[in-house]
Write an enzyme that holds these catalytic residues in place. Structure first.
Site, PDB file in Angstrom:
ATOM      1  CG  ASP A 276      26.433  54.950  -0.153  1.00 53.91           C
ATOM      2  OD1 ASP A 276      25.625  55.662   0.432  1.00 53.91           O
ATOM      3  OD2 ASP A 276      26.054  53.819  -0.837  1.00 53.91           O
TER       4      ASP A 276
ATOM      5  CG  HIS B  59      22.206  53.865   0.063  1.00 50.61           C
ATOM      6  ND1 HIS B  59      23.415  53.231  -0.211  1.00 50.61           N
ATOM      7  CD2 HIS B  59      21.385  52.790   0.135  1.00 50.61           C
ATOM      8  CE1 HIS B  59      23.534  52.070  -0.301  1.00 50.61           C
ATOM      9  NE2 HIS B  59      22.413  51.586  -0.060  1.00 50.61           N
TER      10      HIS B  59
ATOM     11  CB  SER C 273      22.587  48.882   1.620  1.00 49.10           C
ATOM     12  OG  SER C 273      22.537  48.807   0.207  1.00 49.10           O
TER      13      SER C 273
END
Length: 303
Positions: A153, A100, A249
């Protein structure tokens, strides 16, 4: 609290060292501030669109310069702007991060960006820094990545030119193929450049970190559910409000293994209830994706 409690992807994106790359940090923002970020989330959590928590390594500490030589800042360029994420050096040519961090609205890849290696303070000119560009052609996203369920992910990014290893820039080890440990009960270290205060939208210019116990997936599912946390995930206890969050992230979850840092997870998502809520933070489990990493980079796993 299960799936209905909602989640927030802990997002940040990238840019990169033959020549110095200047960055206008006023134009860089965490991916959770991008409109396409919210449209990707499951319908069950769309109500959080206008009630976003702030983001950071919550209640962590500032790292010493060079303490995490594998940590990078990843700046990815999209039509909506530039986003900040974390990532790790796995070879002199490749960076490991979350899918992402490099996939934008409508599934479009970032057009490119910059990886900042060897930084303690990413916003200033440091002799240790290497800022290396990457192109869209260098981005490899897991073919099974599903933004609506946060499955698979994971992504690797090929740098346009090789990094030069030194005291501040070093690759991190990844679990060998024979390593079947879950790492539950071990102390995990999460690091990144996420926000530093619930009261401020500013991200941290310096590397922050927290050390927390790694949970078993059964423990983690006491909060989440098997719809979200599966074998491909690993969770970090956030009791006391010490947690990764938006802006972290793609960054590493590492353990000490024989005196060396071993990356066991990639920061993926946290609870929309807030990073200091005590909800376990969820990472991509590296050992679940060995084949993908090896097939899309020049990293070779030990037997």
């Amino acid at each position: 609290m299960k799936f209905a409690s909602a989640l927030v992807i802990a997002g940040l994106l990238a840019v990169g060292a033959a020549e110095w790359i200047d960055i206008d940090w006023s134009q860089v923002k965490p991916i959770d501030e991008f409109d396409h970020y919210w449209t990707r989330l499951p319908a069950e959590v769309q109500y959080l669109r206008h009630a976003r928590p702030s983001a950071r390594i919550v209640n962590g500490a500032e790292a010493l310069p060079g303490q995490f030589p594998y940590q990078i800042a990843l700046l990815s360029t999209f039509a909506a702007g530039t986003g900040l994420c974390g990532g790790t050096v796995i070879t002199n040519n490749y960076i490991l991060t979350a899918a992402h961090c490099v996939v934008g609205g409508n599934g479009a890849l970032a057009t490119g960006g910059t990886a900042i290696l060897g930084a303690h303070n990413r916003e200033v000119v440091e002799p240790s820094q290497q800022r290396i560009a990457f192109s869209q052609a260098g981005i490899s996203v897991h073919p099974g990545y599903d933004a609506s369920t946060i499955r698979n992910d994971i992504a690797v990014v090929r740098l346009n030119s090789p990094a030069v290893f030194n005291a501040r820039v070093q690759p991190i080890a990844l679990p060998a193929r024979s390593d079947a440990r879950t790492f539950a009960g071990m102390e995990g270290t999460a690091s990144g450049f996420g926000r530093t205060s619930d009261a401020s939208p500013a991200t941290s210019p310096v590397v922050m970190f927290t050390r927390n116990p790694i949970q078993s997936n059964a423990q983690c599912n006491g909060f989440w559910s098997t719809a979200l946390v599966q074998d491909q995930n690993v969770c970090l206890d956030a009791t006391g409000g010490r947690s990764v969050c938006n802006g972290d992230s793609g960054g590493p979850l590492a353990v000490q293994d024989g005196g060396n840092s071993l990356e066991v997870g990639i920061a993926s998502f946290v609870s929309a209830a807030g990073c200091a809520s005590g909800a376990p933070s969820v990472f991509v489990r590296i050992s679940f994706f060995r084949d993908f990493i090896e097939q899309n980079s020049d990293f070779v796993f030990a037997p």
